[in-house]
Design a protein around this motif. Structure first.
Motif, PDB file in Angstrom:
ATOM      1  N   LEU A   4       0.853  -1.192   0.000  1.00 38.52           N
ATOM      2  CA  LEU A   4       0.000   0.000   0.000  1.00 38.52           C
ATOM      3  C   LEU A   4       0.884   1.236   0.000  1.00 38.52           C
ATOM      4  CD1 LEU A   4      -2.665  -1.071   2.669  1.00 38.52           C
ATOM      5  CD2 LEU A   4      -2.906  -1.139   0.185  1.00 38.52           C
ATOM      6  N   ARG A   6      -7.611   2.781   5.846  1.00 42.27           N
ATOM      7  CA  ARG A   6      -7.522   4.240   5.796  1.00 42.27           C
ATOM      8  C   ARG A   6      -6.348   4.714   6.658  1.00 42.27           C
ATOM      9  NH1 ARG A   6     -11.308   8.195   4.645  1.00 42.27           N
ATOM     10  NH2 ARG A   6     -12.966   6.634   4.636  1.00 42.27           N
ATOM     11  N   PHE A  19       0.590   5.365   0.203  1.00 43.90           N
ATOM     12  CA  PHE A  19      -0.230   6.545   0.444  1.00 43.90           C
ATOM     13  C   PHE A  19       0.579   7.792   0.089  1.00 43.90           C
ATOM     14  CE2 PHE A  19      -1.399   3.167   3.358  1.00 43.90           C
ATOM     15  CZ  PHE A  19      -2.786   3.124   3.272  1.00 43.90           C
ATOM     16  N   LEU A  56      -7.550  -0.730 -10.681  1.00 49.33           N
ATOM     17  CA  LEU A  56      -7.466   0.292  -9.631  1.00 49.33           C
ATOM     18  C   LEU A  56      -6.444   1.362  -9.952  1.00 49.33           C
ATOM     19  CD1 LEU A  56      -7.687  -1.904  -6.391  1.00 49.33           C
ATOM     20  CD2 LEU A  56      -9.453  -0.424  -7.355  1.00 49.33           C
ATOM     21  N   HIS A  57      -5.404   1.026 -10.721  1.00 49.86           N
ATOM     22  CA  HIS A  57      -4.356   1.999 -11.048  1.00 49.86           C
ATOM     23  C   HIS A  57      -4.636   2.780 -12.327  1.00 49.86           C
ATOM     24  CE1 HIS A  57      -2.118  -0.209  -8.006  1.00 49.86           C
ATOM     25  NE2 HIS A  57      -1.274   0.808  -7.983  1.00 49.86           N
ATOM     26  N   ASP A  89     -13.472  -7.485   0.281  1.00 49.08           N
ATOM     27  CA  ASP A  89     -12.678  -6.263   0.254  1.00 49.08           C
ATOM     28  C   ASP A  89     -12.549  -5.695   1.657  1.00 49.08           C
ATOM     29  OD1 ASP A  89     -12.309  -6.333  -2.493  1.00 49.08           O
ATOM     30  OD2 ASP A  89     -14.132  -5.228  -2.916  1.00 49.08           O
ATOM     31  N   SER A  91      -7.219  11.189  -2.229  1.00 46.34           N
ATOM     32  CA  SER A  91      -7.893   9.973  -2.679  1.00 46.34           C
ATOM     33  C   SER A  91      -7.093   8.718  -2.343  1.00 46.34           C
ATOM     34  CB  SER A  91      -8.125  10.036  -4.191  1.00 46.34           C
ATOM     35  OG  SER A  91      -6.888  10.086  -4.898  1.00 46.34           O
ATOM     36  N   SER A  92      -5.782   8.865  -2.113  1.00 52.12           N
ATOM     37  CA  SER A  92      -4.958   7.701  -1.782  1.00 52.12           C
ATOM     38  C   SER A  92      -4.960   7.386  -0.292  1.00 52.12           C
ATOM     39  CB  SER A  92      -3.511   7.936  -2.239  1.00 52.12           C
ATOM     40  OG  SER A  92      -2.861   8.898  -1.407  1.00 52.12           O
ATOM     41  N   HIS A  93      -5.565   8.232   0.509  1.00 47.88           N
ATOM     42  CA  HIS A  93      -5.563   8.002   1.960  1.00 47.88           C
ATOM     43  C   HIS A  93      -6.461   6.833   2.355  1.00 47.88           C
ATOM     44  CE1 HIS A  93      -4.386  12.513   2.582  1.00 47.88           C
ATOM     45  NE2 HIS A  93      -3.486  11.819   1.894  1.00 47.88           N
ATOM     46  N   LYS A  94      -7.344   6.419   1.453  1.00 49.79           N
ATOM     47  CA  LYS A  94      -8.191   5.247   1.683  1.00 49.79           C
ATOM     48  C   LYS A  94      -7.954   4.263   0.546  1.00 49.79           C
ATOM     49  CE  LYS A  94     -12.587   5.316   0.790  1.00 49.79           C
ATOM     50  NZ  LYS A  94     -14.045   5.608   0.855  1.00 49.79           N
ATOM     51  N   GLN A  95      -7.532   3.046   0.880  1.00 51.21           N
ATOM     52  CA  GLN A  95      -7.243   2.040  -0.131  1.00 51.21           C
ATOM     53  C   GLN A  95      -7.915   0.720   0.233  1.00 51.21           C
ATOM     54  OE1 GLN A  95      -3.303   1.812  -1.769  1.00 51.21           O
ATOM     55  NE2 GLN A  95      -2.764   3.882  -1.088  1.00 51.21           N
ATOM     56  N   CYS A  96      -7.963  -0.166  -0.749  1.00 53.63           N
ATOM     57  CA  CYS A  96      -8.726  -1.405  -0.606  1.00 53.63           C
ATOM     58  C   CYS A  96      -7.804  -2.608  -0.765  1.00 53.63           C
ATOM     59  CB  CYS A  96      -9.854  -1.438  -1.639  1.00 53.63           C
ATOM     60  SG  CYS A  96     -10.882  -2.921  -1.544  1.00 53.63           S
TER      61      CYS A  96
END
Length: 219
Positions: free
Chosen positions: A22, A78, A24, A217-218, A74, A30-35
């Motif tokens: 991960l 965060r 950040f 996702l990218h 999923d 928008s990158s502060h929350k990832q899955c």
């Protein structure tokens, strides 16, 4: 005893998690929350638990749960402590799985998380992409005070497409279909025998599906 039974007995069942790390960015909210996507290609349910070396810096939604056979879940991660002091620091997450109703850990997988100060945008130049013109041999021998330095030439990367390609979507659908097919030796299924897949084939489908998920996702 087959390979899967041996792995269960020794507590080294392969764990499939995507992505493998991960990243950040402080300047990209928008990158502060990832899955994180957890896959279960096996024919039995798995109980999962997400651990972290720095739990005060992250919030994990549904850090524990159940993954049904040949399904995926999923998990939202965060980063809650975005500050300059945390930039460049690496933390670790561990995903461990066990059989439903049992305490013994059957397998685990570690992944890294890092906070970087900025994200290089598509179509912009980084310092490594800036080149200066060099004077030719003739200019070096006959240079005068009137000669002007050449302006820097910025080389930018081509912008990526706005969405996943048709091939990527088809590959993802094929992998999902493969995971839903019955396992080899399942006598309760009415599907033809050639549609029954082995455990290794399902593992490959889960791995490819994870790669497709990361690609989407990218984009």
């Amino acid at each position: 005893m087959n390979n899967q039974s041996t792995a269960l007995a020794e507590g080294r069942l392969p764990v499939f998690v995507f992505p493998n790390n991960l990243t950040f960015f402080s300047d990209d909210q928008s990158s502060h929350k990832q899955c994180l996507t957890l896959y279960n290609p096996y024919e039995f349910p798995l109980k999962f638990k997400v651990l972290c070396t720095a739990p005060r810096k992250y919030t994990v939604v549904d850090a524990e749960g159940l993954i049904r056979p040949t399904c995926c879940v999923d998990v939202v991660v965060r980063h809650t402590d975005i500050c300059i002091n945390n930039e460049g620091m690496y933390d670790k997450f561990r995903v461990q799985v066990s059989e439903h109703g049992q305490r013994k850990v059957l397998g685990k997988k570690d992944l890294t998380a890092v906070l970087l100060p900025t994200k290089v945008r598509e179509g912009t130049s980084s310092p490594e992409d800036t080149f200066l013109s060099l004077p030719s041999q003739r200019q070096q021998r006959g240079s005068t005070s009137e000669s002007q330095p050449q302006p820097p030439v910025a080389v930018g990367r081509q912008a990526s497409s706005s969405g996943p390609s048709f091939v990527v979507i088809v590959a993802g659908l094929v992998c999902i279909t493969a995971l839903m097919l019955p396992q080899l030796g399942d006598t309760s299924s009415r599907l033809p025998e050639y549609l029954h897949l082995s455990v290794n084939q399902k593992l490959i489908a889960a791995y490819v599906l994870g790669l497709v998920t990361m690609l989407i996702l990218h984009i």
